[in-house]
Scaffold this motif. Structure first.
Motif, PDB file in Angstrom:
ATOM      1  N   LYS A 176       0.859  -1.189   0.000  1.00  0.00           N
ATOM      2  CA  LYS A 176       0.000   0.000   0.000  1.00  0.00           C
ATOM      3  C   LYS A 176       0.897   1.243   0.000  1.00  0.00           C
ATOM      4  O   LYS A 176       1.839   1.346   0.805  1.00  0.00           O
ATOM      5  N   ARG A 177       0.599   2.157  -0.884  1.00  0.00           N
ATOM      6  CA  ARG A 177       1.404   3.366  -1.015  1.00  0.00           C
ATOM      7  C   ARG A 177       0.818   4.473  -0.151  1.00  0.00           C
ATOM      8  O   ARG A 177      -0.393   4.689  -0.107  1.00  0.00           O
ATOM      9  N   VAL A 178       1.708   5.193   0.530  1.00  0.00           N
ATOM     10  CA  VAL A 178       1.328   6.350   1.339  1.00  0.00           C
ATOM     11  C   VAL A 178       2.202   7.522   0.904  1.00  0.00           C
ATOM     12  O   VAL A 178       3.434   7.409   0.883  1.00  0.00           O
ATOM     13  N   PHE A 179       1.562   8.638   0.563  1.00  0.00           N
ATOM     14  CA  PHE A 179       2.282   9.829   0.129  1.00  0.00           C
ATOM     15  C   PHE A 179       2.248  10.869   1.247  1.00  0.00           C
ATOM     16  O   PHE A 179       1.172  11.206   1.768  1.00  0.00           O
ATOM     17  N   ILE A 180       3.425  11.365   1.607  1.00  0.00           N
ATOM     18  CA  ILE A 180       3.562  12.282   2.737  1.00  0.00           C
ATOM     19  C   ILE A 180       4.207  13.576   2.246  1.00  0.00           C
ATOM     20  O   ILE A 180       5.142  13.559   1.431  1.00  0.00           O
ATOM     21  N   GLY A 181       3.719  14.705   2.755  1.00  0.00           N
ATOM     22  CA  GLY A 181       4.307  15.999   2.446  1.00  0.00           C
ATOM     23  C   GLY A 181       4.273  16.894   3.675  1.00  0.00           C
ATOM     24  O   GLY A 181       3.315  16.858   4.452  1.00  0.00           O
ATOM     25  N   PHE A 182       5.323  17.678   3.850  1.00  0.00           N
ATOM     26  CA  PHE A 182       5.367  18.624   4.972  1.00  0.00           C
ATOM     27  C   PHE A 182       6.311  19.759   4.611  1.00  0.00           C
ATOM     28  O   PHE A 182       6.969  19.749   3.560  1.00  0.00           O
ATOM     29  N   LYS A 183       6.410  20.750   5.499  1.00  0.00           N
ATOM     30  CA  LYS A 183       7.277  21.907   5.266  1.00  0.00           C
ATOM     31  C   LYS A 183       8.150  22.144   6.474  1.00  0.00           C
ATOM     32  O   LYS A 183       7.686  22.033   7.619  1.00  0.00           O
TER      33      LYS A 183
END
Length: 239
Positions: A176-183
């Motif tokens: 299962k793919r999980v896409f994460i983004g933050f700053k």
């Protein structure tokens, strides 16, 4: 019997005389032919023709006629001529000098200092930032700092994420793919964490884990600290 010739009938006695007479005649004919004069035939006086003279063409001189402008009729004379007396007074305009006198006070305009507006640099992507954010414990050049940052984020996620959660949620087995983004903001804090995964609870778990990342050394663009956007995909193995 002997035949005898008569001395008078013997021509050999006159051969020399005949030869001399022949030579005289030949010289006489030659002399006359040399002295003989001939004259050209004339056909009358036809005039003298000069073939070397150039043919000259007479060009007539043309004079451009002068254009005669139509004369406009004179303006009609006024019915009555009025004589107006010059009674107006001429007011002379006095031009004031721009030179200052010692007795005149000079007003100096006040100089107002304008504050320089600081250039606002928007958030920059992690891939193109000049000075990348530094994860605690990482060192080296720009490429080494980037690799170290990614490895430390993955290590943090693997250690903090609840690996049993996908099985508890009853997800089908597989990857299962999980896409994460933050700053990473100007102060090095982790903000604006976002996640997209196969289940809302998995997204909440990912956001909670990523907010636990340690404070970073902020990235810089043109020598000034700026916000840096970072994104990374993760693969979850569901049994």
């Amino acid at each position: 019997m002997e035949i005898k010739k008569s001395p008078k009938s013997n021509l050999e006695n006159f051969s020399k005389i005949f030869m001399q007479i022949g030579l005289v005649l030949a010289l006489f004919v030659t002399y006359k032919s040399i002295e003989y004069k001939t004259f050209d035939k004339t056909y009358g006086d036809l005039g003298v023709v000069n073939m070397s003279a150039e043919m000259e063409e007479e060009i007539p001189i043309t004079v451009k006629p002068e254009r005669i402008e139509p004369k406009s009729p004179p303006p009609p004379a006024p019915e009555k001529i009025e004589i107006v007396k010059d009674e107006e007074e001429i007011v002379e305009t006095v031009i004031e000098t721009t030179e200052t006198d010692e007795t005149v006070a000079v007003v100096v305009a006040e100089i107002v200092e304008v504050e320089e507006v600081e250039e606002v640099i928007e958030d920059v992507s992690f891939m193109i930032i000049e000075d990348v954010p530094v994860f605690p414990g990482c060192s080296g050049n720009k490429d080494e700092l980037k690799d170290c940052f990614s490895k430390m984020v993955q290590k943090h996620f693997s250690r903090k994420f609840d690996a049993e959660l996908p099985n508890e949620l009853g997800l089908s087995s597989g990857r299962k793919r999980v896409f994460i983004g933050f700053k990473i903001d100007k102060n090095g804090n982790i903000v604006n964490v976002q996640a997209r995964g196969p289940h809302p609870k998995i997204e909440d778990e990912v956001i909670k884990v990523m907010k636990q990342l340690p404070k970073m050394k902020p990235g810089k663009q043109r020598g000034k600290p700026v916000g840096v956007k970072y994104s990374i995909p993760f693969t979850l193995l569901v049994e």
